[in-house]
Design a protein around this motif. Sequence first.
Motif, PDB file in Angstrom:
ATOM      1  N   PRO A 179       0.815  -1.262  -0.020  1.00 60.65           N
ATOM      2  CA  PRO A 179       0.188   0.022   0.049  1.00 60.65           C
ATOM      3  C   PRO A 179       0.844   1.301   0.082  1.00 60.65           C
ATOM      4  O   PRO A 179       2.057   1.374   0.578  1.00 60.65           O
ATOM      5  N   ASP A 180       0.489   2.400  -0.567  1.00 60.13           N
ATOM      6  CA  ASP A 180       1.057   3.701  -0.777  1.00 60.13           C
ATOM      7  C   ASP A 180       1.606   4.131   0.577  1.00 60.13           C
ATOM      8  O   ASP A 180       0.901   4.121   1.753  1.00 60.13           O
ATOM      9  N   GLY A 181       3.103   4.221   0.701  1.00 58.11           N
ATOM     10  CA  GLY A 181       3.568   4.896   1.870  1.00 58.11           C
ATOM     11  C   GLY A 181       3.818   3.803   3.087  1.00 58.11           C
ATOM     12  O   GLY A 181       4.281   4.197   4.312  1.00 58.11           O
ATOM     13  N   PHE A 182       3.406   2.619   2.932  1.00 58.95           N
ATOM     14  CA  PHE A 182       3.322   1.533   3.863  1.00 58.95           C
ATOM     15  C   PHE A 182       4.787   1.276   4.550  1.00 58.95           C
ATOM     16  O   PHE A 182       5.160   1.336   5.700  1.00 58.95           O
ATOM     17  N   ARG A 183       5.393   1.002   3.506  1.00 62.43           N
ATOM     18  CA  ARG A 183       7.168   0.673   3.834  1.00 62.43           C
ATOM     19  C   ARG A 183       7.555   1.758   4.955  1.00 62.43           C
ATOM     20  O   ARG A 183       8.352   1.760   5.680  1.00 62.43           O
ATOM     21  N   ASP A 184       7.368   3.075   4.401  1.00 57.02           N
ATOM     22  CA  ASP A 184       7.989   4.236   5.000  1.00 57.02           C
ATOM     23  C   ASP A 184       7.228   4.311   6.529  1.00 57.02           C
ATOM     24  O   ASP A 184       7.987   4.466   7.468  1.00 57.02           O
ATOM     25  N   ARG A 185       5.938   4.125   6.559  1.00 51.00           N
ATOM     26  CA  ARG A 185       5.293   4.298   7.904  1.00 51.00           C
ATOM     27  C   ARG A 185       5.629   3.305   8.854  1.00 51.00           C
ATOM     28  O   ARG A 185       5.569   3.558  10.078  1.00 51.00           O
ATOM     29  N   VAL A 186       6.277   1.950   8.585  1.00 56.33           N
ATOM     30  CA  VAL A 186       6.271   0.820   9.410  1.00 56.33           C
ATOM     31  C   VAL A 186       7.888   0.791   9.496  1.00 56.33           C
ATOM     32  O   VAL A 186       8.390  -0.421  10.358  1.00 56.33           O
ATOM     33  N   ALA A 187       8.579   1.713   8.942  1.00 56.75           N
ATOM     34  CA  ALA A 187      10.008   1.082   8.976  1.00 56.75           C
ATOM     35  C   ALA A 187      10.643   1.293  10.275  1.00 56.75           C
ATOM     36  O   ALA A 187      11.696   0.289  10.459  1.00 56.75           O
ATOM     37  N   HIS A 188      10.239   2.043  11.378  1.00 57.94           N
ATOM     38  CA  HIS A 188      10.798   2.023  12.570  1.00 57.94           C
ATOM     39  C   HIS A 188      10.407   0.806  13.275  1.00 57.94           C
ATOM     40  O   HIS A 188      11.189   0.350  14.339  1.00 57.94           O
ATOM     41  N   HIS A 189       9.454   0.118  12.941  1.00 60.15           N
ATOM     42  CA  HIS A 189       8.924  -1.442  13.751  1.00 60.15           C
ATOM     43  C   HIS A 189       8.606  -2.439  12.920  1.00 60.15           C
ATOM     44  O   HIS A 189       8.288  -3.565  13.664  1.00 60.15           O
ATOM     45  N   GLY A 190       8.899  -2.458  11.629  1.00 60.55           N
ATOM     46  CA  GLY A 190       8.550  -3.512  10.952  1.00 60.55           C
ATOM     47  C   GLY A 190       9.683  -3.936  10.359  1.00 60.55           C
ATOM     48  O   GLY A 190      10.450  -3.160   9.753  1.00 60.55           O
ATOM     49  N   LYS A 191       9.909  -5.490  10.197  1.00 59.93           N
ATOM     50  CA  LYS A 191      10.914  -6.042   9.170  1.00 59.93           C
ATOM     51  C   LYS A 191      10.455  -6.927   8.437  1.00 59.93           C
ATOM     52  O   LYS A 191       9.618  -7.771   8.681  1.00 59.93           O
ATOM     53  N   ILE A 192      10.772  -6.631   7.208  1.00 59.90           N
ATOM     54  CA  ILE A 192      10.369  -7.614   5.988  1.00 59.90           C
ATOM     55  C   ILE A 192      11.317  -8.336   5.340  1.00 59.90           C
ATOM     56  O   ILE A 192      12.377  -7.663   4.810  1.00 59.90           O
ATOM     57  N   VAL A 193      11.472  -9.690   5.318  1.00 57.60           N
ATOM     58  CA  VAL A 193      12.400 -10.245   4.642  1.00 57.60           C
ATOM     59  C   VAL A 193      11.606 -11.480   3.598  1.00 57.60           C
ATOM     60  O   VAL A 193      10.610 -11.704   3.702  1.00 57.60           O
ATOM     61  N   LYS A 194      12.634 -12.005   2.823  1.00 52.78           N
ATOM     62  CA  LYS A 194      11.985 -13.018   1.734  1.00 52.78           C
ATOM     63  C   LYS A 194      12.014 -14.312   2.229  1.00 52.78           C
ATOM     64  O   LYS A 194      11.046 -15.043   1.767  1.00 52.78           O
ATOM     65  N   TRP A 195      12.898 -14.631   3.083  1.00 46.65           N
ATOM     66  CA  TRP A 195      12.799 -16.161   3.808  1.00 46.65           C
ATOM     67  C   TRP A 195      13.607 -15.886   4.860  1.00 46.65           C
ATOM     68  O   TRP A 195      14.537 -15.210   5.287  1.00 46.65           O
ATOM     69  N   ALA A 196      13.068 -16.676   6.071  1.00 46.39           N
ATOM     70  CA  ALA A 196      13.575 -16.613   7.468  1.00 46.39           C
ATOM     71  C   ALA A 196      14.040 -17.907   7.866  1.00 46.39           C
ATOM     72  O   ALA A 196      13.589 -18.966   7.716  1.00 46.39           O
ATOM     73  N   PRO A 197      14.937 -17.956   8.722  1.00 47.98           N
ATOM     74  CA  PRO A 197      15.456 -19.196   9.578  1.00 47.98           C
ATOM     75  C   PRO A 197      14.086 -19.330  10.763  1.00 47.98           C
ATOM     76  O   PRO A 197      14.536 -18.944  11.920  1.00 47.98           O
ATOM     77  N   GLN A 198      13.227 -19.861  10.294  1.00 41.53           N
ATOM     78  CA  GLN A 198      11.987 -19.808  11.070  1.00 41.53           C
ATOM     79  C   GLN A 198      12.189 -20.434  12.460  1.00 41.53           C
ATOM     80  O   GLN A 198      11.594 -19.835  13.388  1.00 41.53           O
ATOM     81  N   GLN A 199      12.813 -21.404  12.553  1.00 44.39           N
ATOM     82  CA  GLN A 199      12.816 -22.316  13.977  1.00 44.39           C
ATOM     83  C   GLN A 199      13.583 -21.268  14.958  1.00 44.39           C
ATOM     84  O   GLN A 199      13.138 -21.191  16.164  1.00 44.39           O
ATOM     85  N   LYS A 200      14.642 -20.725  14.484  1.00 45.26           N
ATOM     86  CA  LYS A 200      15.484 -19.636  15.388  1.00 45.26           C
ATOM     87  C   LYS A 200      14.336 -18.596  15.631  1.00 45.26           C
ATOM     88  O   LYS A 200      14.562 -18.019  16.799  1.00 45.26           O
ATOM     89  N   VAL A 201      13.622 -18.130  14.782  1.00 46.86           N
ATOM     90  CA  VAL A 201      12.900 -16.870  14.602  1.00 46.86           C
ATOM     91  C   VAL A 201      11.634 -17.114  15.900  1.00 46.86           C
ATOM     92  O   VAL A 201      11.533 -16.412  16.814  1.00 46.86           O
TER      93      VAL A 201
END
Length: 455
Positions: free
Chosen positions: A319-341
């Motif tokens: 959504p427009d502006g979403f990445r900027d608005r959540v930059a301080h508290h949201g982390k987006i990755v393509k694939w994560a080490p799920q068990q460790k998370v």
Amino acid sequence: MGMRPHVLVVPFPAQGHVMPLMKLSHRLIDRGVKVTFVNTEFIHAQIMAALPGKGEEHCGIHLVSISDGLELENERKDALELMGTIPRVMPGNLEDLIRKILQEDDEQIDCIIVDTTLGWALEVAVKMGIKRAAFSPYAVGLLALDLQFPKLMEDGIVDSNGTTVKDEVIKLSPGMPDMKTTEIMWNCPDNPITQEIMLGFAFTINQAVKLSNWVLCNSFYELDPLIHDLIPNLLPVGPLLMSNRLDQPAGSFWPEDSTCLSWLDKQSPCSVIYVAFGSMTIFSQHQFEELALGLELVGRPFLWVVRSDLTAGSDIVYPDGFRDRVAHHGKIVKWAPQQKVLAHPSTACFLTHCGWNSTTEGLSMGVPFISWPYYVDQFYNERCICDVWKVGLGLSPDKDGIISRHEIKSKVERLLCDQGIRKNVLELKEIARKSVSEGGSSSKNLEEFIEQIKC
């Protein structure tokens, strides 16, 4: 026998099937078993590209490949084509590989462990006089249901196409959710291709269990003892997890982004919503935007796994502006080490598609769930999570079938205040941990299996 036992492992070529068998392979290696892991050439190339270190020895597992008979990558997007080609082409290729191992390496093969959906590989093992274990990568209740299929057909509840004829409730044990016959995986009247594939699997699984000396599963006896008792020769050996000392991913098809772990280190304990939908889920653009705006509305830190093909469109569009608005508290990755998370103290809850691997990992780490199933077995797993074990909450779609941003916010807030759910998931975490510890039920089953293949 002086030599250490040698096992050949053959998974179905999909992420959710390869990973648990890779984890099982590590457990076998830890106990002195030699493992040769057989992927299709296409999957093998993906795994090798995603591995941090190159080379066909992966933490002691010898990775090999055989052709699935398809040349081009896009041919694999046609599931029926793949289902048709695999049993036609791969048995001969597997037999050639086994003969090569026996002759060139002067090696014995003591047992072949095969995904329940690949009955043809067990037929090759029968022909060659090798001991056989079928491996079920999904919930034991669903394996029990699959084994009921011939009887349901005999009783006229489903027809030979897998379509439900009589609307009844099936409950094979008290620890299993009520299942309407219309909800069973083979009943997909709106999607005849999926129905044909699921029906093929039901027949194959019945055959695989008959051909096997053992049936191994990624579960633990205490999760539902009565269901486990319904299946002959069943050895629950789960939950299958990576041990902490192994840095490399367990057969991941994509490189894992470990920057999310250092990001989690900076968050408060029990504050982060972890959002991941496995390797197959696809959202419409509208639904994807509602999910993004829902995470923003919650206002808590979130870690969101967004595959490049998570939406039906060609590119991921936020959504427009979403990445900027959540930059301080949201982390987006393509694939994560799920068990460790999931094991990280900052993780508060898991918004998930309810795949069986994700379900067992969440239970093992004591993380409560927000369930959002996508297809086939995930709806059954959701019922277990919400209705039987009471370790999570489901999401309710609106009249247009969309999970709204307000529904996401409301359920996350409810879940994080629910002390009963928290207590239940921590109790199951303890039981799961005990089962794989020395002297636990799954640990003893694995030892028993290894002793028997040595005979």
